[in-house]
Every structure is written in structure tokens, then in C-alpha cells.
Write an enzyme that holds these catalytic residues in place. Structure first.
Site, PDB file in Angstrom:
ATOM      1  N   GLU A  87       3.293  -0.975 -11.579  1.00 31.22           N
ATOM      2  CA  GLU A  87       2.435  -0.262 -12.502  1.00 31.22           C
ATOM      3  C   GLU A  87       0.986  -0.522 -12.209  1.00 31.22           C
ATOM      4  OE1 GLU A  87       3.606  -1.539 -16.626  1.00 31.22           O
ATOM      5  OE2 GLU A  87       5.730  -1.292 -16.244  1.00 31.22           O
ATOM      6  N   PRO A  88       0.035   0.226 -12.834  1.00 34.71           N
ATOM      7  CA  PRO A  88      -1.261   0.143 -12.741  1.00 34.71           C
ATOM      8  C   PRO A  88      -1.985  -1.294 -12.821  1.00 34.71           C
ATOM      9  CG  PRO A  88      -0.998   2.085 -13.940  1.00 34.71           C
ATOM     10  CD  PRO A  88       0.288   1.286 -13.854  1.00 34.71           C
TER      11      PRO A  88
ATOM     12  N   GLY B  90      -8.450   9.560  23.653  1.00 38.22           N
ATOM     13  CA  GLY B  90      -8.851  10.837  22.831  1.00 38.22           C
ATOM     14  C   GLY B  90      -7.572  11.353  22.349  1.00 38.22           C
TER      15      GLY B  90
ATOM     16  N   GLY C 285      15.232  -5.154   1.795  1.00 35.31           N
ATOM     17  CA  GLY C 285      14.148  -4.274   1.987  1.00 35.31           C
ATOM     18  C   GLY C 285      13.002  -5.113   3.034  1.00 35.31           C
ATOM     19  N   ARG C 286      12.732  -6.328   2.792  1.00 32.88           N
ATOM     20  CA  ARG C 286      12.008  -7.222   3.832  1.00 32.88           C
ATOM     21  C   ARG C 286      12.613  -7.070   5.221  1.00 32.88           C
ATOM     22  NH1 ARG C 286      10.909 -12.169  -0.210  1.00 32.88           N
ATOM     23  NH2 ARG C 286       9.421 -10.773  -1.586  1.00 32.88           N
TER      24      ARG C 286
ATOM     25  N   GLU D 124       6.694  -3.305  -0.548  1.00 35.85           N
ATOM     26  CA  GLU D 124       7.884  -4.184  -0.431  1.00 35.85           C
ATOM     27  C   GLU D 124       7.155  -5.686  -0.681  1.00 35.85           C
ATOM     28  OE1 GLU D 124      11.014  -3.639   0.074  1.00 35.85           O
ATOM     29  OE2 GLU D 124      11.372  -1.595   0.579  1.00 35.85           O
TER      30      GLU D 124
HETATM   31  C1  LIG Z   1       3.925   2.912   1.040  1.00 35.65           C
HETATM   32  C2  LIG Z   1       3.884   2.365  -0.322  1.00 35.65           C
HETATM   33  C3  LIG Z   1       5.085   2.675  -0.910  1.00 35.65           C
HETATM   34  C4  LIG Z   1       5.345   2.072  -2.143  1.00 35.65           C
HETATM   35  N1  LIG Z   1       6.803   2.141  -2.854  1.00 35.65           N
HETATM   36  C5  LIG Z   1       7.016   1.696  -4.288  1.00 35.65           C
HETATM   37  C6  LIG Z   1       8.154   1.997  -4.693  1.00 35.65           C
HETATM   38  O1  LIG Z   1       8.974   2.845  -4.419  1.00 35.65           O
HETATM   39  N2  LIG Z   1       8.354   1.335  -6.216  1.00 35.65           N
HETATM   40  C7  LIG Z   1       7.482   0.501  -6.427  1.00 35.65           C
HETATM   41  O2  LIG Z   1       7.686  -0.090  -7.693  1.00 35.65           O
HETATM   42  N3  LIG Z   1       6.408   0.187  -5.964  1.00 35.65           N
HETATM   43  C8  LIG Z   1       5.973   0.770  -4.507  1.00 35.65           C
HETATM   44  N4  LIG Z   1       4.805   0.376  -3.939  1.00 35.65           N
HETATM   45  C9  LIG Z   1       3.880  -0.442  -4.406  1.00 35.65           C
HETATM   46  C10 LIG Z   1       3.812  -1.860  -3.787  1.00 35.65           C
HETATM   47  O3  LIG Z   1       4.890  -2.664  -4.198  1.00 35.65           O
HETATM   48  C11 LIG Z   1       2.680  -2.526  -4.285  1.00 35.65           C
HETATM   49  O4  LIG Z   1       1.370  -1.548  -3.710  1.00 35.65           O
HETATM   50  C12 LIG Z   1       2.308  -3.990  -3.777  1.00 35.65           C
HETATM   51  O5  LIG Z   1       3.535  -4.765  -4.157  1.00 35.65           O
HETATM   52  C13 LIG Z   1       1.018  -4.525  -3.986  1.00 35.65           C
HETATM   53  O6  LIG Z   1       0.451  -4.274  -5.407  1.00 35.65           O
HETATM   54  P1  LIG Z   1      -0.849  -3.510  -5.624  1.00 35.65           P
HETATM   55  O7  LIG Z   1      -0.983  -2.454  -4.696  1.00 35.65           O
HETATM   56  O8  LIG Z   1      -0.955  -3.421  -7.050  1.00 35.65           O
HETATM   57  O9  LIG Z   1      -1.939  -4.731  -5.229  1.00 35.65           O
HETATM   58  P2  LIG Z   1      -2.481  -6.075  -5.993  1.00 35.65           P
HETATM   59  O10 LIG Z   1      -1.361  -6.749  -6.249  1.00 35.65           O
HETATM   60  O11 LIG Z   1      -3.668  -5.448  -6.887  1.00 35.65           O
HETATM   61  O12 LIG Z   1      -2.959  -6.696  -4.707  1.00 35.65           O
HETATM   62  C14 LIG Z   1      -4.227  -6.437  -4.017  1.00 35.65           C
HETATM   63  C15 LIG Z   1      -4.577  -7.093  -2.801  1.00 35.65           C
HETATM   64  O13 LIG Z   1      -4.519  -8.565  -3.380  1.00 35.65           O
HETATM   65  C16 LIG Z   1      -3.765  -9.251  -2.619  1.00 35.65           C
HETATM   66  N5  LIG Z   1      -3.033 -10.405  -3.461  1.00 35.65           N
HETATM   67  C17 LIG Z   1      -2.504 -10.132  -4.788  1.00 35.65           C
HETATM   68  N6  LIG Z   1      -2.241 -11.135  -5.291  1.00 35.65           N
HETATM   69  C18 LIG Z   1      -2.688 -12.310  -4.508  1.00 35.65           C
HETATM   70  C19 LIG Z   1      -2.602 -13.828  -4.793  1.00 35.65           C
HETATM   71  N7  LIG Z   1      -2.176 -14.341  -5.500  1.00 35.65           N
HETATM   72  N8  LIG Z   1      -2.963 -14.381  -3.588  1.00 35.65           N
HETATM   73  C20 LIG Z   1      -3.613 -13.899  -2.387  1.00 35.65           C
HETATM   74  N9  LIG Z   1      -3.620 -12.391  -2.261  1.00 35.65           N
HETATM   75  C21 LIG Z   1      -3.199 -11.796  -3.348  1.00 35.65           C
HETATM   76  C22 LIG Z   1      -2.683  -8.391  -2.266  1.00 35.65           C
HETATM   77  O14 LIG Z   1      -1.750  -9.044  -1.177  1.00 35.65           O
HETATM   78  C23 LIG Z   1      -3.361  -7.218  -1.841  1.00 35.65           C
HETATM   79  O15 LIG Z   1      -3.807  -7.446  -0.695  1.00 35.65           O
HETATM   80  C24 LIG Z   1       4.657   1.247  -2.648  1.00 35.65           C
HETATM   81  C25 LIG Z   1       3.288   0.619  -2.026  1.00 35.65           C
HETATM   82  C26 LIG Z   1       3.185   1.393  -0.917  1.00 35.65           C
HETATM   83  C27 LIG Z   1       2.099   1.166  -0.046  1.00 35.65           C
END
Ligand SMILES: Cc1cc2nc3c(=O)[nH]c(=O)nc-3n(C[C@H](O)[C@H](O)[C@H](O)COP(=O)(O)OP(=O)(O)OC[C@H]3O[C@@H](n4cnc5c(N)ncnc54)[C@H](O)[C@@H]3O)c2cc1C
Length: 393
Positions: free
Chosen positions: A131-132, A345, A247-248, A368
Site C-alpha cells: 500500500e502507499p 551503442g 518467491g525469493r 519481493e
Molecule cells: C516490479 C515490482 C512488482 C511488484 N509487485 C507487487 C505485487 O504484485 N504485490 C504487492 O503487494 N507488491 C508488489 N510490489 C511492491 C514491493 O513489494 C514493494 O515495492 C517493496 O516491498 C518495497 O516497498 P516500497 O516500494 O514501499 O519501499 P519502502 O518500503 O518505502 O522502502 C524504500 C527504500 O528504503 C529501504 N528500507 C525500507 N525499510 C528499511 C529499513 N528498515 N532499513 C533499511 N532500509 C530500509 C528499502 O529497501 C527501499 O530501498 C512490487 C514492486 C515492484 C518493484
């Protein structure tokens, strides 16, 4: 390139690998070019994957699947990823994520209603957790599910959900007890695309292939029947986490497949492209890029295959799946980056495979569960500090 790690695979897995590679090269590779051309998956790709049993691979035969064990499934993902990331995703939509959770937690009635259609791709599937305000910190989700006399009402918003713009069925995680949250307060629901109050409110393309789209989903008093609940009330995180290791390891195999293909392309180009009267392959700068890529790929394969084989035998694997995910995704980033450099290129031109692989593998360090979150998991195991209170995506 053959590697020593491949010798650790059983005859069955090596035969399977060779068989899938033949299908990929003969029938899927032309469709990969079509996916790039139209920015979408043509029906022909679904038909071809279905014809060769590459959809719903892990589902039981009674639901049209091939009943493949996890090692066979993961090795197949590696071969599919040599061509186009989309093929591995199609295998996952029909065999991993929602499909696997449904298989493990669904009632006989839910199996009968959904499993065959999800497994053969007739109904496309998505998995909605993020979620956002809740990505890495998945336990912070706000989407709520309220019990009513004859079912459930969902309210909230999800984003970054792969393939949800096409999905006929979405697994949605929602809070059913705000006090307990990740400790028994989150539940899983099967939401069909025509559920009243549900809408796909935005579709984003990413840095990767045009065909890969992430959607925003909105639930406005979305009404669901009792049968939409997957697994017991409060077990949503357990349902979601059943697919976590797979998944991992799936990312591990996909990164190996993509990097292996790109390394082959790098070698071929180095041997055929001449500059200053000699093939690039004669230059030490280029040789080192090839050598480093081959070395890192071999190390990744050893780690990932060892983990897969142990996991398939039911042995404890601890934080190894997280190591596989970080190591393979960062390796794939370096290998594809070197490949772009070796191609010069040409490596930067849209529609040329090296350029697409370079963009596609960037996803793997975030989706993931990001690299940082995996490192937290690994460090906790090293330090013996166990699991933190909060669940991580
Ligand atoms: C191609 C793609 C497909 C996806 N598909 C799905 C899907 O099908 N279903 C679904 O539910 N989600 C999906 N996602 C979402 C994905 O799981 C999230 O983007 C991911 O978990 C990271 O969350 P965020 O983007 O909110 O980043 P944030 O949680 O806001 O993190 C931002 C940055 O801060 C770092 N960070 C966060 N917390 C910490 C900490 N405690 N210590 C150090 N660093 C930290 C993160 O590693 C990241 O680099 C997808 C994402 C991508 C890119």
C-alpha cells in the site's frame, strides 16, 4: 555456459532444463520479440505456454497442472527467464503467489471455483499486499475488512500490484483486527474483478519491459461473500508468507537465467565485433568483464541450486533464500551493466535484448522484498536476534 553447479542437479532436472530450453529457443523467443513490439503479452504466448504445460506447473493434475515439485518449477523459471521476464511471470501468476496460496489454504469449494482457471491462465491472478504507506513494513497496511451479517466489506487502497489491471482474481490482504495486526489481525481475501466497490484506479509502467505493469486498486465499501475469505480469519500473513521462500528463490533463478543469456550474448559479440582490426575478445578490458560475469554467475548458481535442492528436500534453509535473492539480483545488475558496455551503442538501443534485460533486472532489487530488507533477515540470523516484531514484505 555449463557450470559445475549444474552437475549437482539430478538427471531429471538437467533433462527438464534442456527440454525447456529447446521450447524457449524454438517457440518462445519469437514471441518475446512480439511482447517487446506490442508492449503486451500476445494470446499466442499464453497458448504456447499452455500447450507445453508451462502454466499451472505446480498444481495437481486434477486442476490441469503438471504436479511439478518446487525444484523442477524453479529450474523451469531459470530457462524461461533466458528469453523474457514475462514468461517467468506468467508461470508465477499461474503457479506461485495467489495460485499457491489458494492451493494450500483454499477450501474444496474455492479450489473447484478458481484453481483450474487460474492455473491455465484463463483467469489471470494478482497478489495485493503493498500500500502507499506500507511497502517493506507490510504489517502497516491500512486496508480494512469489516465483518457483516452475510460477508465482508473491504475499504482501502493497494498499489504496485503486478498484473492487477488484467487480473480476474486478486488475493488481498486486509486488517481484520487493528490491535493484533501482524500477530493474527490480518486476513486474506479472494476478490474477483467484478466485486462491487472494487476498481483498478491507475496503471503504471515501470523501468522494465512495457508489458510489465503495476496497478493501484481501490476498495470503496467493497462487498464480498463469506466464501471470499482464504484461510482462517487472522491467518492472512501466514497465507502470504507461504509463498515467500518460493518467491525469493524464483528471483534467484530468474536472475541466473537472464544473466546466463546476457553473458552468452556478450561472448558472441566480443568474438564477432572488431575494433582497431581485432575482435573485442582480444582486449583484456573486455575479457575481464566476461570473466567477472562468469565468475559471479557461477557463484550465484552454486548458492541458489544448493538452497533449492535443500528446500525441495524439506531441509531447513534459514536465511539462504534471502541471500539468494540479494546476491542474484545484484549480480544480474552488474552482469547486464557490463553487457551494455561490451555492446557499446548497440547495448543502449530500445528493442535490443541487452537493453531490455538491463532494465528488467532492476526490478529484482526492490520487488519481493528489497535488498535492504533481505539483509536485515540475513543479519538477524547471523546475530541470532530472530524475527523482529514487524513483518517485512
Ligand atoms: C516490479 C515490482 C512488482 C511488484 N509487485 C507487487 C505485487 O504484485 N504485490 C504487492 O503487494 N507488491 C508488489 N510490489 C511492491 C514491493 O513489494 C514493494 O515495492 C517493496 O516491498 C518495497 O516497498 P516500497 O516500494 O514501499 O519501499 P519502502 O518500503 O518505502 O522502502 C524504500 C527504500 O528504503 C529501504 N528500507 C525500507 N525499510 C528499511 C529499513 N528498515 N532499513 C533499511 N532500509 C530500509 C528499502 O529497501 C527501499 O530501498 C512490487 C514492486 C515492484 C518493484
Amino acid at each position: 555456459m555449463d557450470s559445475l553447479a549444474e552437475n549437482t542437479l539430478s538427471d531429471h532436472l538437467r533433462d527438464l532444463k534442456r527440454g525447456v530450453r529447446r521450447i524457449v529457443e524454438a517457440e518462445l523467443e519469437p514471441l518475446a520479440r512480439e511482447i517487446d513490439r506490442i508492449g503486451d503479452v500476445p494470446d499466442e504466448a499464453w497458448r504456447t505456454m499452455r500447450k507445453h504445460g508451462l502454466l499451472g506447473m505446480r498444481l495437481p493434475e486434477e486442476f490441469g497442472g503438471a504436479n511439478l515439485d518446487v525444484a523442477s518449477y524453479l529450474i523451469t523459471l531459470e530457462e524461461l527467464s533466458r528469453s523474457h521476464r514475462m514468461f517467468a511471470l506468467m508461470a508465477e501468476y499461474t503457479s506461485g503467489g495467489l495460485a499457491l496460496a489458494l492451493l494450500r489454504y483454499g477450501t474444496p469449494a474455492q479450489h473447484t471455483r478458481w484453481l483450474r482457471d487460474v492455473g491455465n491462465g484463463t483467469i489471470q491472478a494478482s497478489f495485493a499486499l503493498t500500500e502507499p504507506d506500507a511497502g517493506s513494513d507490510a504489517a502497516a497496511i491500512r486496508t480494512r475488512a469489516r465483518k457483516t451479517a452475510d460477508g465482508w466489506v473491504l475499504s482501502g487502497r493497494k498499489h504496485f500490484i503486478s498484473n492487477a489491471h488484467k487480473a480476474g482474481l486478486i488475493l488481498v490482504l486486509a486488517v481484520t483486527d487493528a490491535e493484533k495486526r501482524a500477530r493474527g489481525g490480518i486476513s486474506a481475501f479472494l476478490v474477483p474483478k467484478d466485486a462491487p466497490g472494487f476498481a483498478v484506479t491507475r496503471v503504471d509502467t515501470t523501468i522494465g519491459s512495457e508489458a510489465i505493469k503495476l496497478a493501484e486498486l481501490t476498495f470503496e465499501s467493497c462487498e464480498l461473500p463469506n466464501e471470499a475469505l482464504l484461510g482462517p480469519v487472522g491467518d492472512g500473513f501466514k497465507v502470504a508468507m507461504t509463498t515467500l521462500v518460493d518467491g525469493r528463490l524464483g528471483v534467484g533463478c530468474a536472475c541466473i537465467g537472464a544473466s546466463d543469456r546476457v553473458l552468452d550474448m556478450m561472448i558472441e559479440h566480443a568474438n564477432t565485433r572488431h575494433t582497431f582490426g581485432e575482435p573485442l575478445a582480444n582486449r583484456q578490458a573486455i575479457q575481464w568483464m566476461i570473466a567477472d560475469s562468469a565468475m559471479e554467475l557461477a557463484a550465484t548458481r552454486a548458492l541458489v541450486y544448493q538452497t533449492i535442492l535443500a528446500y525441495a528436500e524439506g531441509q531447513p534453509v534459514g536465511a539462504s533464500p534471502s541471500m539468494c535473492k540479494v546476491y542474484s539480483s545484484e549480480m544480474a545488475g552488474r552482469v547486464t551493466d557490463r553487457a551494455v558496455q561490451v555492446f557499446g551503442g548497440m547495448g543502449l538501443i530500445r528493442g535490443f535484448p541487452v537493453e531490455r534485460f538491463y532494465r528488467d533486472v532492476r526490478h529484482y532489487r526492490v520487488g519481493e522484498g528489497s535488498s535492504e530488507v533481505q539483509r536485515i533477515v540475513i543479519a538477524r540470523e547471523c546475530l541470532g536476534t530472530g524475527r523482529a516484531g514487524r513483518q517485512s514484505n
